[in-house]
Design an enzyme around this catalytic site. Structure first.
Site, PDB file in Angstrom:
ATOM      1  N   THR A  23       0.858  -1.179   0.000  1.00 47.71           N
ATOM      2  CA  THR A  23       0.000   0.000   0.000  1.00 47.71           C
ATOM      3  C   THR A  23       0.897   1.232   0.000  1.00 47.71           C
ATOM      4  O   THR A  23       1.946   1.260   0.622  1.00 47.71           O
ATOM      5  CB  THR A  23      -1.068  -0.017   1.119  1.00 47.71           C
ATOM      6  N   CYS A  29      -3.398   7.229   7.953  1.00 44.95           N
ATOM      7  CA  CYS A  29      -3.985   5.885   7.854  1.00 44.95           C
ATOM      8  C   CYS A  29      -3.020   4.837   8.413  1.00 44.95           C
ATOM      9  O   CYS A  29      -1.850   5.101   8.603  1.00 44.95           O
ATOM     10  CB  CYS A  29      -4.269   5.544   6.403  1.00 44.95           C
ATOM     11  N   HIS A  46      -5.770  -1.122   4.454  1.00 47.90           N
ATOM     12  CA  HIS A  46      -5.422   0.307   4.526  1.00 47.90           C
ATOM     13  C   HIS A  46      -6.585   0.998   5.245  1.00 47.90           C
ATOM     14  O   HIS A  46      -7.603   1.317   4.638  1.00 47.90           O
ATOM     15  CB  HIS A  46      -5.235   0.832   3.102  1.00 47.90           C
TER      16      HIS A  46
END
Lengths: 160, 193
Positions: A23, A29, A46
């Site tokens: 990711t 995040c 994520h």
């Protein structure tokens, strides 16, 4: 041939050896990986927000609680054994600061806390994490070795 | 129809922002036709390109009845170039460490976003205020997620009004306006939509 499976924001994916999960650009995040090393399968999520309980609407994959539950469900379907599962996470930074103002929500910190708590609730050990700071992270998870590679722009690269 | 109206909002606001950048830098700035994205979070790379790219972002919150988030996004080189021109430096500054250069960029961002907001406010009749600017240099994905999540909540789809600005010497930037949920209806209301 190993594929790189890219996980977008508010999304999760599961994969098998020899694939890698990735990711890109985690800010506040959290990227969390749950894996079964013996079966050589893993999931990466994520996650954007701590809890689906404060906000009822929307894609369940963006919240820590609902996303981890869904990803675990998929891993079990592939034959994962709970006692063998391990977790690692990275992210949860505070990217911007406004002069003279404390960041009132500290969303990165809250995300890291929430993902940690959710993993704890499942009883899966969190083997390593790299959270906080003021910088973004791009992460790669090697399903074969269980290594989580964390790359930053100005704060080096590491493997946990 | 709604998209067309939003493009027009982008045109009015970004045109003003581009003009102010142009007068700060004493150079001609070209502006693209604004693009309006309504995009699910997991596909945001379609609008922003590779989320791994290093970008310099200036971020200001727009407050008032049509609140939202405004971002001015530059490549590292373009940010260096702007800072160099504003400060009359002999060479390109180290944008990661040079606080004077960062401060100059913040000021430029402040002026641009103010021009955007003044245009928007004048056109719509909705009073708007601005926060102080914040600056960060990092992966665009990380910068964007932090901006999107700043209010502690987020819809599954994000609306972005995106205008590209460019000038000589490969100076390139993007001006983004991300209206908050409730702001959209207020802004569209001005068009009678």
């Amino acid at each position: 041939m190993s594929n790189i499976i890219i996980v977008g924001m508010a999304d999760y994916k599961v994969g098998k050896m020899p694939d890698k999960l990735m990711t890109v650009g985690l800010g506040s995040c959290i990227g969390v990986c749950i894996y079964d090393l013996q079966l050589q399968i893993a999931g990466m999520a994520h996650i954007m927000l701590p809890s689906s309980k404060e906000i009822t609407k929307g894609n369940p994959a963006k919240f820590a609680d609902t996303c981890i539950e869904m990803m675990l469900g998929d891993l079990y379907k592939l034959g994962a054994v709970k006692a063998r599962l391990k977790a690692k996470m990275a992210g949860g930074a505070q990217m911007f600061s406004f002069a003279g103002k404390a960041p009132f929500l500290k969303i990165g910190e809250r995300n890291a806390q929430a993902v940690g708590d959710e993993i704890k609730k499942t009883g899966i050990p969190m083997l390593a994490f790299d959270v906080g700071g003021t910088f973004g992270r791009t992460i790669h998870f090697d399903i074969k070795s269980g290594d989580l590679n964390i790359r930053t722009i100005n704060h080096g690269e590491k493997v946990i | 129809m709604r998209f067309e109206a939003l493009k027009e909002i982008g045109n009015i606001g970004s045109g003003n922002a581009a003009t102010s950048l142009s007068s700060m830098l004493q150079t001609r700035i070209d502006m693209s036709v604004p693009q309006v994205w309504l995009i699910p979070l997991e596909k945001i790379n379609l609008a922003m390109g590779d989320l791994d790219q290093t970008r310099v972002a200036l971020y200001l919150k727009v407050e008032g009845d049509a609140s939202g988030k405004a971002m001015f996004v530059l490549s590292e080189y373009s940010a260096q170039l702007i800072a160099k021109k504003l400060l009359y430096l002999p060479e390109l500054p180290d944008i990661f460490n040079d606080e004077m250069a960062q401060s100059a960029l913040k000021e430029a961002g402040n002026i641009m976003v103010s021009s955007f907001v003044i245009a928007l406010s004048t056109f719509s009749g909705i009073p708007l205020q601005l926060s102080t600017p914040a600056l960060a240099i990092d992966m665009i994905g990380a910068l964007l997620d932090a901006v999107l999540l700043e209010g502690g909540q987020i819809d599954d789809n994000v609306l972005i009004i995106d205008t590209k600005l460019s000038a000589a010497e490969e100076l390139e930037g993007k001006f983004l306006f991300i209206p908050d949920g409730g702001a959209l209806d207020k802004l569209l209301g001005v068009f009678g939509i």
